[in-house]
Design a protein around this motif. Structure first.
Motif, PDB file in Angstrom:
ATOM      1  N   LYS A  41       0.838  -1.197   0.000  1.00  0.00           N
ATOM      2  CA  LYS A  41       0.000   0.000   0.000  1.00  0.00           C
ATOM      3  C   LYS A  41       0.874   1.249   0.000  1.00  0.00           C
ATOM      4  O   LYS A  41       1.898   1.316   0.673  1.00  0.00           O
ATOM      5  N   ILE A  42       0.481   2.245  -0.800  1.00  0.00           N
ATOM      6  CA  ILE A  42       1.223   3.509  -0.877  1.00  0.00           C
ATOM      7  C   ILE A  42       0.328   4.605  -0.284  1.00  0.00           C
ATOM      8  O   ILE A  42      -0.537   5.153  -0.976  1.00  0.00           O
ATOM      9  N   PRO A  43       0.519   4.916   0.977  1.00  0.00           N
ATOM     10  CA  PRO A  43      -0.390   5.876   1.630  1.00  0.00           C
ATOM     11  C   PRO A  43      -0.056   7.327   1.281  1.00  0.00           C
ATOM     12  O   PRO A  43       1.066   7.645   0.864  1.00  0.00           O
ATOM     13  N   LEU A  44      -1.052   8.174   1.449  1.00  0.00           N
ATOM     14  CA  LEU A  44      -0.823   9.614   1.371  1.00  0.00           C
ATOM     15  C   LEU A  44       0.028  10.041   2.561  1.00  0.00           C
ATOM     16  O   LEU A  44      -0.107   9.515   3.654  1.00  0.00           O
ATOM     17  N   SER A  45       0.897  10.988   2.336  1.00  0.00           N
ATOM     18  CA  SER A  45       1.797  11.438   3.395  1.00  0.00           C
ATOM     19  C   SER A  45       2.029  12.934   3.255  1.00  0.00           C
ATOM     20  O   SER A  45       1.961  13.486   2.148  1.00  0.00           O
TER      21      SER A  45
END
Length: 271
Positions: A33-37
């Motif tokens: 998963k590539i989360p918002l940061s």
């Protein structure tokens, strides 16, 4: 004879979409998963000129507005200025230029105060422009029916991908969505014959998109390399705006490949 050819083409299209779906599922299963940061909103150049936050990242969106509005207005003339032969193509190009013009507003609004809420207004117009451009390419190569179905499907998918990113805090769908045209267009360019001349512009457009993404990834490195004059992200905006310019030049100069199509019709008539 014609029926058999259509059946073979139809099977080929189904296989292509089947392979594409399997690749998409595979990527979603094997990638994390590539989360918002908050790091996604920290750009190299955050200077403030004349009271405008992140000035260069904001004003470098202006070329999208110029090209988008100009192309949209020319398409509203029924495509007479461009060589547009099919009604489905006209809808695709209208949506592409409309999405391009919307990128200017959405991206400028986002860069005035970058955060997770505003980033959707930056991402969605860009993905609509991507989807309409890719659908128009499919329409040209594979036919009006499949092109229009892709136009509707991909626009819906663009909306769902951005909604998924915000709801589930996962950027993978958006990233895959932007990656697919960059891979599929060069491959399909060599697999399927073009209806028009000047098809090399499609490859140049993809090349510009890839270069723009590389500039975005090297945001700080580019900023340092040119002594803090302009950042990689600002250059990404300018480079991305070249893509609709290339497409516009293609539409202005291309012509239908009449000899090939007329010969095809004669052969079918004789058979």
């Amino acid at each position: 004879m014609v029926w058999m050819v259509n059946q073979q083409v139809g099977r080929g299209r189904s296989r292509i979409w089947g392979v594409a779906l399997l690749c998409w599922l595979f990527i979603m299963l094997v990638t994390p998963k590539i989360p918002l940061s908050y790091r996604n909103h920290l750009y190299a150049d955050m200077r403030n000129f004349v009271g405008v936050p992140n000035t260069l990242n904001v004003i470098t969106n202006f070329p999208f507005l110029i090209v988008g509005v100009l192309g949209f207005v020319l398409c509203l003339g029924g495509g007479s200025f461009f060589n547009i032969r099919l009604p489905g193509e006209l809808w695709g190009w209208l949506l592409f230029y409309g999405g391009t013009a919307s990128v200017a507003f959405g991206s400028a609004y986002y860069h005035l105060r970058p955060d997770d809420n505003r980033v959707l207004l930056d991402t969605l117009p860009m993905m609509i422009a991507y989807s309409s451009l890719f659908s128009t390419f499919i329409l040209e190569r594979l036919g009006e029916r499949i092109g229009l179905s892709c136009l509707f499907s991909l626009v819906v998918l663009a909306v769902l991908s951005t909604s998924y990113a915000r709801t589930f805090n996962d950027l993978r769908l958006c990233m895959i969505f932007q990656l697919i045209p960059c891979i599929a267009i060069p491959i399909m360019t060599f697999l399927f014959p073009p209806k028009y001349t000047h098809s090399r512009y499609w490859l140049w457009t993809v090349g510009v998109f890839i270069l723009a993404k590389m500039e975005a990834l090297a945001d700080m490195k580019i900023y340092r390399a040119n002594n803090y004059i302009i950042s990689g992200h600002s250059l990404e905006h300018l480079c991305s705006a070249i893509a609709p310019v290339l497409v516009t030049v293609m539409l202005m100069h291309r012509s239908c490949r009449f000899p090939r199509y007329s010969n095809f019709k004669v052969q079918n008539g004789n058979s």
